[in-house]
Enzyme design. Structure first.
Site, PDB file in Angstrom:
ATOM      1  N   GLY A  47       0.876  -1.169   0.000  1.00 30.05           N
ATOM      2  CA  GLY A  47       0.000   0.000   0.000  1.00 30.05           C
ATOM      3  C   GLY A  47       0.916   1.222   0.000  1.00 30.05           C
ATOM      4  N   ALA A  48       0.626   2.178  -0.878  1.00 34.16           N
ATOM      5  CA  ALA A  48       1.588   3.258  -1.140  1.00 34.16           C
ATOM      6  C   ALA A  48       2.055   4.004   0.128  1.00 34.16           C
ATOM      7  CB  ALA A  48       0.998   4.210  -2.180  1.00 34.16           C
ATOM      8  N   ARG A  89      10.511  -1.375  -4.838  1.00 36.97           N
ATOM      9  CA  ARG A  89       9.346  -1.409  -5.736  1.00 36.97           C
ATOM     10  C   ARG A  89       9.305  -0.084  -6.519  1.00 36.97           C
ATOM     11  NH1 ARG A  89       3.736  -3.314  -3.304  1.00 36.97           N
ATOM     12  NH2 ARG A  89       3.398  -3.920  -5.460  1.00 36.97           N
ATOM     13  N   GLN A 197      -5.653  -8.776  -2.561  1.00 39.80           N
ATOM     14  CA  GLN A 197      -5.642  -7.776  -1.482  1.00 39.80           C
ATOM     15  C   GLN A 197      -7.062  -7.402  -1.079  1.00 39.80           C
ATOM     16  OE1 GLN A 197      -3.713  -7.716  -4.177  1.00 39.80           O
ATOM     17  NE2 GLN A 197      -1.750  -6.713  -3.830  1.00 39.80           N
ATOM     18  N   ASP A 238      -1.420   4.757  -6.345  1.00 37.50           N
ATOM     19  CA  ASP A 238       0.014   4.587  -6.097  1.00 37.50           C
ATOM     20  C   ASP A 238       0.831   5.748  -6.652  1.00 37.50           C
ATOM     21  OD1 ASP A 238      -1.102   1.666  -6.015  1.00 37.50           O
ATOM     22  OD2 ASP A 238       0.805   1.713  -4.937  1.00 37.50           O
ATOM     23  N   ASN A 248      -2.927   2.715 -10.113  1.00 38.39           N
ATOM     24  CA  ASN A 248      -3.372   1.964  -8.922  1.00 38.39           C
ATOM     25  C   ASN A 248      -3.359   0.490  -9.300  1.00 38.39           C
ATOM     26  OD1 ASN A 248      -4.338   1.929  -6.174  1.00 38.39           O
ATOM     27  ND2 ASN A 248      -6.320   1.310  -6.979  1.00 38.39           N
ATOM     28  N   LYS A 249      -3.722  -0.339  -8.370  1.00 37.07           N
ATOM     29  CA  LYS A 249      -3.693  -1.793  -8.562  1.00 37.07           C
ATOM     30  C   LYS A 249      -4.332  -2.220  -9.880  1.00 37.07           C
ATOM     31  CE  LYS A 249      -2.155  -4.280  -6.600  1.00 37.07           C
ATOM     32  NZ  LYS A 249      -0.791  -4.704  -6.990  1.00 37.07           N
TER      33      LYS A 249
HETATM   34  O1  MRU Z   1       0.691  -4.043  -4.780  1.00 31.70           O
HETATM   35  P1  MRU Z   1       0.053  -3.323  -3.630  1.00 31.70           P
HETATM   36  O2  MRU Z   1      -0.788  -4.203  -2.778  1.00 31.70           O
HETATM   37  O3  MRU Z   1       1.058  -2.526  -2.833  1.00 31.70           O
HETATM   38  O4  MRU Z   1      -0.911  -2.271  -4.336  1.00 31.70           O
HETATM   39  C1  MRU Z   1      -1.588  -1.367  -3.507  1.00 31.70           C
HETATM   40  C2  MRU Z   1      -2.587  -0.535  -4.204  1.00 31.70           C
HETATM   41  O5  MRU Z   1      -2.728  -0.560  -5.412  1.00 31.70           O
HETATM   42  C3  MRU Z   1      -3.380   0.406  -3.349  1.00 31.70           C
HETATM   43  O6  MRU Z   1      -4.638   0.631  -3.891  1.00 31.70           O
HETATM   44  C4  MRU Z   1      -2.643   1.750  -3.265  1.00 31.70           C
HETATM   45  O7  MRU Z   1      -1.313   1.568  -2.877  1.00 31.70           O
HETATM   46  C5  MRU Z   1      -3.295   2.692  -2.351  1.00 31.70           C
HETATM   47  S1  MRU Z   1      -3.026   2.287  -0.658  1.00 31.70           S
HETATM   48  C6  MRU Z   1      -3.747   3.499   0.279  1.00 31.70           C
END
Ligand code: MRU
Length: 347
Positions: A47-48, A89, A197, A238, A248-249
């Site tokens: 999560g960012a 990452r 997730q 992100d 985003n994801k």
């Molecule tokens: O690969 P991840 O689980 O780190 O991806 C996370 C996301 O895409 C979240 O939606 C994003 O980081 C926002 S978290 C507040």
């Protein structure tokens, strides 16, 4: 919502190992910089904003692991550690934002009279980053909760809750606060292939809070929208470019594009630390590609020919034109985003 998914206690970084959820709620210490790097890479912390906060504390973990003899050595070490953690990452800009702040704080502490004082100054900066991110999430919740009316059906993708941020979350913060006010609404949680997730983390967080949550596979969203059961979509981000294009994801872009013909407003929720003003559009956002086995043998079970070619981008970019608004700690930004986003940083 977990109170403190990331903690700095007795000079040690402690996180919830998110790969163990929902089966086990386990806090693990990260004693070395390598452990912090691995935890970010393997999504033990993800999560960012959570990645940025953990990396900031990771710089301190590095100074604890190999105590420097003097301030000059401490400065060198802090900078090297920050550069190393930045390789964990590529997509969430919060990681680079937090590490840049730590590097600047290290430069500013170069006049410290001892390595211990240098450490204390960096500790203050990491704590500031951590606390500011939590305060931003709370403010996002306050602005965003007004979007959730009585009996609204809300859809979200991935996990942008307390686990992903330190507390409250971004996309989930409006839901937690609307629920605290006694509003009744229903959340549809996209499972979020391939690493789930949504089902492992968001469904868990919403259940813990007592919010009415229904899990769906990602490919069911259009069907549920067609049934008229969704009036609002909110996801996290992100990295947001200066024109509002948002990474985003993986799957977020598809969700946003489904919202348009169903006339469902699609919102992004993110703090200022998620904006990358150096990028004019989303075309420049680096997209992480992950291990093909996350798709071929997710969670250890072979579900495809073992040698099948796989494409596994972890994120996608939603064009700004599909985004109804961006909920930030300073209010809800509206199109045209080039102006409203610039105002976030200049106003
Ligand atoms: O690969 P991840 O689980 O780190 O991806 C996370 C996301 O895409 C979240 O939606 C994003 O980081 C926002 S978290 C507040």
């Amino acid at each position: 919502m977990p109170e403190n998914p990331i903690r700095w206690e007795n000079n040690t970084l402690i996180i919830i190992d998110q790969t163990k959820l929902p089966e086990e709620l386990e806090y693990i210490p990260l004693n070395t910089v390598r452990e912090v790097w691995d935890a970010i890479k393997q999504l033990k912390v993800r999560g960012a904003p959570a990645i940025g906060i953990s990396a900031a504390w990771g710089v301190l973990a590095g100074l604890r692991e190999n105590p420097p003899a003097d301030t000059a050595a401490a400065l060198r070490q802090a900078q090297e550690t920050a550069e190393y953690l930045a390789t964990s990452r590529p997509t969430a800009v919060n990681l680079f934002w937090a590490l840049e702040r730590m590097k600047k704080a290290a430069q500013a502490a170069a006049d410290a009279d001892s390595a211990d004082t240098f450490f204390e100054r960096l500790e203050e900066e990491a704590r500031a980053i951590h606390e500011e991110e939590i305060a931003s999430c709370r403010a996002i919740g306050e602005y965003g909760k007004e979007l959730i009316k009585e009996n609204t059906g809300v859809i979200t993708h991935c996990n942008a809750g307390g686990l992903a941020t330190g507390r409250y979350g971004t996309a989930l913060a409006p839901m937690f606060l609307a629920h605290e006010e006694g509003r009744s609404f229903q959340v549809f949680v996209d499972e979020t292939r391939p690493l789930l997730q949504g089902s492992r983390l968001t469904a868990w967080e919403l259940r813990q809070a007592g919010i009415d949550a229904t899990l769906i596979c990602d490919n069911m969203a259009a069907c549920v929208m067609g049934q008229g059961r969704i009036q609002l979509a909110i996801t996290g981000a992100d990295r947001i470019a200066a024109n509002g294009d948002t990474a985003n994801k993986i799957g977020t872009r598809g969700l946003a594009m489904l919202c348009a013909p169903h006339e469902i407003p699609f919102y992004i929720a993110a703090p200022s630390s998620t904006f990358d003003m150096s990028l004019k559009t989303g075309a420049g956002i680096p997209i992480e590609e992950r291990d093909p086995d996350e798709i071929r043998r997710g969670f250890g079970k072979l579900t495809a020919p073992a040698d099948i070619t796989v494409y596994n981008p972890a994120f996608d970019v939603t064009p700004a034109e599909y985004i109804t608004g961006i909920i930030t700690e300073k209010g809800i930004l509206r199109p045209p985003y080039t102006g409203s986003i610039a105002g976030l940083f200049n106003g």
